[in-house]
Design a protein around this motif. Structure first.
Motif, PDB file in Angstrom:
ATOM      1  N   ASN A   1       0.850  -1.187   0.000  1.00  0.00           N
ATOM      2  CA  ASN A   1       0.000   0.000   0.000  1.00  0.00           C
ATOM      3  C   ASN A   1       0.891   1.244   0.000  1.00  0.00           C
ATOM      4  N   GLY A   2       1.424   1.562  -1.164  1.00  0.00           N
ATOM      5  CA  GLY A   2       2.317   2.705  -1.298  1.00  0.00           C
ATOM      6  C   GLY A   2       1.702   4.019  -0.878  1.00  0.00           C
ATOM      7  N   ARG A   3       0.408   4.207  -1.162  1.00  0.00           N
ATOM      8  CA  ARG A   3      -0.253   5.461  -0.797  1.00  0.00           C
ATOM      9  C   ARG A   3      -0.274   5.639   0.723  1.00  0.00           C
ATOM     10  N   ALA A   4      -0.653   4.602   1.457  1.00  0.00           N
ATOM     11  CA  ALA A   4      -0.681   4.689   2.925  1.00  0.00           C
ATOM     12  C   ALA A   4       0.729   4.930   3.465  1.00  0.00           C
ATOM     13  N   PHE A   5       1.711   4.284   2.866  1.00  0.00           N
ATOM     14  CA  PHE A   5       3.097   4.461   3.280  1.00  0.00           C
ATOM     15  C   PHE A   5       3.532   5.907   3.042  1.00  0.00           C
ATOM     16  N   ALA A   6       3.291   6.418   1.847  1.00  0.00           N
ATOM     17  CA  ALA A   6       3.699   7.780   1.497  1.00  0.00           C
ATOM     18  C   ALA A   6       3.005   8.828   2.357  1.00  0.00           C
ATOM     19  N   ASP A   7       1.770   8.551   2.786  1.00  0.00           N
ATOM     20  CA  ASP A   7       1.033   9.496   3.627  1.00  0.00           C
ATOM     21  C   ASP A   7       1.656   9.669   5.010  1.00  0.00           C
ATOM     22  N   LEU A   8       2.563   8.785   5.403  1.00  0.00           N
ATOM     23  CA  LEU A   8       3.269   8.929   6.674  1.00  0.00           C
ATOM     24  C   LEU A   8       4.369   9.981   6.582  1.00  0.00           C
ATOM     25  N   PHE A   9       4.685  10.406   5.350  1.00  0.00           N
ATOM     26  CA  PHE A   9       5.750  11.374   5.097  1.00  0.00           C
ATOM     27  C   PHE A   9       5.167  12.758   4.851  1.00  0.00           C
TER      28      PHE A   9
ATOM     29  N   ALA B   1      14.852 -13.989   2.383  1.00  0.00           N
ATOM     30  CA  ALA B   1      16.001 -13.205   2.818  1.00  0.00           C
ATOM     31  C   ALA B   1      15.610 -12.393   4.045  1.00  0.00           C
ATOM     32  N   MET B   2      16.508 -12.311   5.018  1.00  0.00           N
ATOM     33  CA  MET B   2      16.226 -11.551   6.237  1.00  0.00           C
ATOM     34  C   MET B   2      17.465 -10.752   6.615  1.00  0.00           C
ATOM     35  N   PHE B   3      17.229  -9.533   7.089  1.00  0.00           N
ATOM     36  CA  PHE B   3      18.326  -8.754   7.644  1.00  0.00           C
ATOM     37  C   PHE B   3      17.811  -7.831   8.733  1.00  0.00           C
ATOM     38  N   GLU B   4      18.749  -7.317   9.492  1.00  0.00           N
ATOM     39  CA  GLU B   4      18.438  -6.397  10.579  1.00  0.00           C
ATOM     40  C   GLU B   4      19.056  -5.047  10.281  1.00  0.00           C
ATOM     41  N   GLY B   5      18.469  -4.025  10.869  1.00  0.00           N
ATOM     42  CA  GLY B   5      19.008  -2.700  10.679  1.00  0.00           C
ATOM     43  C   GLY B   5      18.494  -1.736  11.720  1.00  0.00           C
ATOM     44  N   VAL B   6      18.838  -0.479  11.526  1.00  0.00           N
ATOM     45  CA  VAL B   6      18.355   0.604  12.360  1.00  0.00           C
ATOM     46  C   VAL B   6      17.777   1.670  11.447  1.00  0.00           C
ATOM     47  N   ALA B   7      16.539   2.051  11.727  1.00  0.00           N
ATOM     48  CA  ALA B   7      15.883   3.135  10.999  1.00  0.00           C
ATOM     49  C   ALA B   7      16.163   4.442  11.729  1.00  0.00           C
ATOM     50  N   VAL B   8      16.493   5.465  10.961  1.00  0.00           N
ATOM     51  CA  VAL B   8      16.727   6.804  11.502  1.00  0.00           C
ATOM     52  C   VAL B   8      15.787   7.740  10.756  1.00  0.00           C
ATOM     53  N   MET B   9      14.803   8.268  11.482  1.00  0.00           N
ATOM     54  CA  MET B   9      13.802   9.136  10.857  1.00  0.00           C
ATOM     55  C   MET B   9      13.853  10.530  11.461  1.00  0.00           C
ATOM     56  N   THR B  10      13.811  11.524  10.589  1.00  0.00           N
ATOM     57  CA  THR B  10      13.652  12.904  11.024  1.00  0.00           C
ATOM     58  C   THR B  10      12.159  13.204  10.929  1.00  0.00           C
ATOM     59  N   LEU B  11      11.586  13.737  12.000  1.00  0.00           N
ATOM     60  CA  LEU B  11      10.143  13.980  12.060  1.00  0.00           C
ATOM     61  C   LEU B  11       9.842  15.466  11.975  1.00  0.00           C
ATOM     62  N   LYS B  12       8.686  15.770  11.385  1.00  0.00           N
ATOM     63  CA  LYS B  12       8.237  17.159  11.276  1.00  0.00           C
ATOM     64  C   LYS B  12       6.712  17.143  11.319  1.00  0.00           C
ATOM     65  N   GLY B  13       6.132  17.791  12.310  1.00  0.00           N
ATOM     66  CA  GLY B  13       4.674  17.865  12.411  1.00  0.00           C
ATOM     67  C   GLY B  13       4.001  16.503  12.515  1.00  0.00           C
TER      68      GLY B  13
END
Length: 160
Positions: free
Chosen positions: A23-31, A100-112
């Protein structure tokens, strides 16, 4: 009156659910409108339209059956960090349907209450082994990813 901002937990669950549900639209709406998603594999996608296409097209070109979970989020309201686990079933011929599986760290800058930028640091090498990539191909990809990460000015404080 505007909508109340989502809690961090709700936002991260919506983020992961949107990928899993294609659901790209729902995903993009988080930005925010001109937000940027920096993908560890595909590079930067700027603006909601391109971010939605990244999910609906790019992610699903060579993979299916995504699972994404965020763990232990920490935020000060401006920056959000979360450890994650991410997996998918590859449709690449050499992978023979491997997961395939991997681990990571998400770094998000938030605004409003929305994501202005998303970056990630991920250990992708195990996923490439799962996909049966040749060692030379893995080395080339990991070297490129490291160089791209180091070149991002906004990541320098995180890599210091």
């Amino acid at each position: 009156m505007g909508e109340a901002p989502m809690t961090t937990t709700a936002m991260l669950r919506a983020f992961c659910d949107a990928v899993e549900q294609r659901n790209g639209r729902a995903f993009a709406d988080l930005f925010i409108k001109d937000g940027v998603y920096h993908d560890v594999f595909y590079g930067a996608f700027a603006g909601r339209e391109k971010i939605a296409a990244m999910i609906d097209d790019w992610f699903y070109r060579t993979a299916t059956d995504f699972r994404w979970d965020m763990h232990d989020p920490v935020t000060d309201g401006t920056t959000l960090y979360a450890r994650y686990t991410f997996s998918y079933r590859s449709t690449l011929p050499e992978a023979s349907g491997a997961r395939a599986m991997f681990e990571g760290v998400a770094v998000m800058t938030l605004k409003g209450g929305r994501i202005a930028s998303y970056h990630e640091v991920a250990n992708t090498a195990p996923a490439f082994v799962d996909l049966k990539f040749a060692p030379e191909r893995i080395a080339k990809i990991v070297t490129r990813q490291g160089a791209e990460l180091k070149a991002r000015p906004e990541m320098k404080r995180h890599l210091a």
